[in-house]
Design an enzyme around this catalytic site. Sequence first.
Site, short mmCIF file in Angstrom:
data_model
loop_
_atom_site.label_atom_id
_atom_site.label_comp_id
_atom_site.label_asym_id
_atom_site.label_seq_id
_atom_site.Cartn_x
_atom_site.Cartn_y
_atom_site.Cartn_z
N GLY A 43 -28.92 -14.62 -24.94
CA GLY A 43 -28.49 -16.04 -24.83
C GLY A 43 -27.19 -16.42 -25.68
O GLY A 43 -27.00 -17.38 -25.99
N SER A 44 -26.26 -15.39 -25.71
CA SER A 44 -25.24 -15.67 -26.61
C SER A 44 -24.24 -16.68 -25.86
O SER A 44 -23.49 -17.34 -26.43
CB SER A 44 -24.23 -14.37 -26.85
N ASN A 45 -24.26 -16.78 -24.42
CA ASN A 45 -23.38 -17.48 -23.68
C ASN A 45 -24.09 -18.90 -23.85
O ASN A 45 -23.30 -20.16 -23.99
CB ASN A 45 -23.29 -17.25 -22.33
N ILE A 68 -30.38 -15.44 -7.03
CA ILE A 68 -30.97 -16.89 -6.68
C ILE A 68 -30.98 -16.87 -5.10
O ILE A 68 -30.00 -16.26 -4.39
CB ILE A 68 -30.00 -17.80 -7.04
N ASN A 78 -21.80 -19.17 -12.46
CA ASN A 78 -22.18 -17.86 -13.08
C ASN A 78 -21.12 -17.30 -13.93
O ASN A 78 -20.01 -17.45 -13.56
CB ASN A 78 -22.82 -16.90 -11.92
N HIS A 100 -19.89 -13.47 -15.21
CA HIS A 100 -19.76 -11.94 -14.84
C HIS A 100 -18.81 -11.33 -15.68
O HIS A 100 -17.77 -11.52 -15.97
CB HIS A 100 -19.62 -12.01 -13.35
N ASP A 118 -22.45 -12.41 -6.52
CA ASP A 118 -21.04 -12.22 -7.07
C ASP A 118 -19.64 -12.38 -6.44
O ASP A 118 -18.67 -12.15 -6.81
CB ASP A 118 -20.85 -10.92 -7.99
N GLU A 138 -16.04 -14.10 -22.94
CA GLU A 138 -16.94 -14.90 -22.21
C GLU A 138 -17.16 -16.38 -22.95
O GLU A 138 -17.31 -17.31 -22.41
CB GLU A 138 -18.15 -14.37 -21.88
C1 GAR Z 1 -23.21 -11.34 -20.04
O1 GAR Z 1 -22.25 -10.46 -20.60
C2 GAR Z 1 -23.16 -11.91 -18.82
O2 GAR Z 1 -21.65 -11.76 -18.29
C3 GAR Z 1 -23.69 -10.80 -18.14
O3 GAR Z 1 -25.01 -10.78 -19.13
C4 GAR Z 1 -24.64 -10.85 -20.23
C5 GAR Z 1 -25.49 -11.87 -20.96
O4 GAR Z 1 -25.15 -12.04 -22.36
N1 GAR Z 1 -23.90 -11.25 -16.85
C6 GAR Z 1 -24.34 -10.60 -15.85
O5 GAR Z 1 -24.19 -9.24 -15.77
C7 GAR Z 1 -24.41 -11.11 -14.47
N2 GAR Z 1 -24.22 -10.36 -13.48
P1 GAR Z 1 -25.77 -13.31 -23.20
O6 GAR Z 1 -27.36 -13.48 -22.74
O7 GAR Z 1 -25.79 -13.02 -24.63
O8 GAR Z 1 -25.13 -14.79 -22.64
#
Ligand code: GAR
Length: 215
Positions: A22-24, A104, A118, A120, A161, A190
């Site tokens: 969940g850092s994003n 999805i 999304n 990526h 994607d 990100e």
């Molecule tokens: C992030 O690096 C995101 O880009 C990736 O998962 C991580 C989630 O980090 N997403 C994918 O790979 C989607 N195909 P987070 O939970 O700390 O936000």
Amino acid sequence: MSLNQTPPLKKIRLGILVSGRGSNLKAIFQAIESGELSQVEIATVISNRPSAQGLLYAEEKGLNTTVFRPKLFPHREAYDQALLDYLKQQGIDLVILAGYSRIITPVLIQAFPQRILNIHPSLLPAYGGKGMLGMAVHEAVIAAGEKESGCTVHVVTEDVDAGPILGQRYVPVQPDDTSERLAEKVLAQEHSLYPEIISRVAAALLNQPKGVTVQ
Ligand code: GAR
């Protein structure tokens, strides 16, 4: 309301889907708190995993949270239909996938055309598609000896994607980078890219003369 009071500005209501760290989500929350991302509010945070760190973070911050457990549904479409009903009930304008691990289905995509984003962790179209998730992406980039990588925010369409790209950030890959080190560098990008793109999309939705209601 008295005549000289202005009505509160409409905010774009975000439904954020998380499966892990969940850092994003945190970066988006902090951008809203700091005023950098002023056109949106987080209406709900949804997870397919009750133990997702991102969900716990959302609870700590007093956000509205919900879990949809995949095993309670007979198939993906039924799962996404329940999710869709909930998103509509919450008046969600824009769905944000932030480390969401499920693919999805059209049930959701067709109900939110151009309204699901999304992030990526690669320079799409490279290193995208089914199975390309989180660390698997960085491992593949390092194994291929790439000189650069990065992250991409795109619109979610039925091709995994492969939806329209809204923004990318480049990260050089150093010869001694490990996949973990590369993941850290990409993640830092990100965290600034996603709020920036959400702000742009929210501004565009607010300017749409027909409003921003979901079909
Ligand atoms: C992030 O690096 C995101 O880009 C990736 O998962 C991580 C989630 O980090 N997403 C994918 O790979 C989607 N195909 P987070 O939970 O700390 O936000």
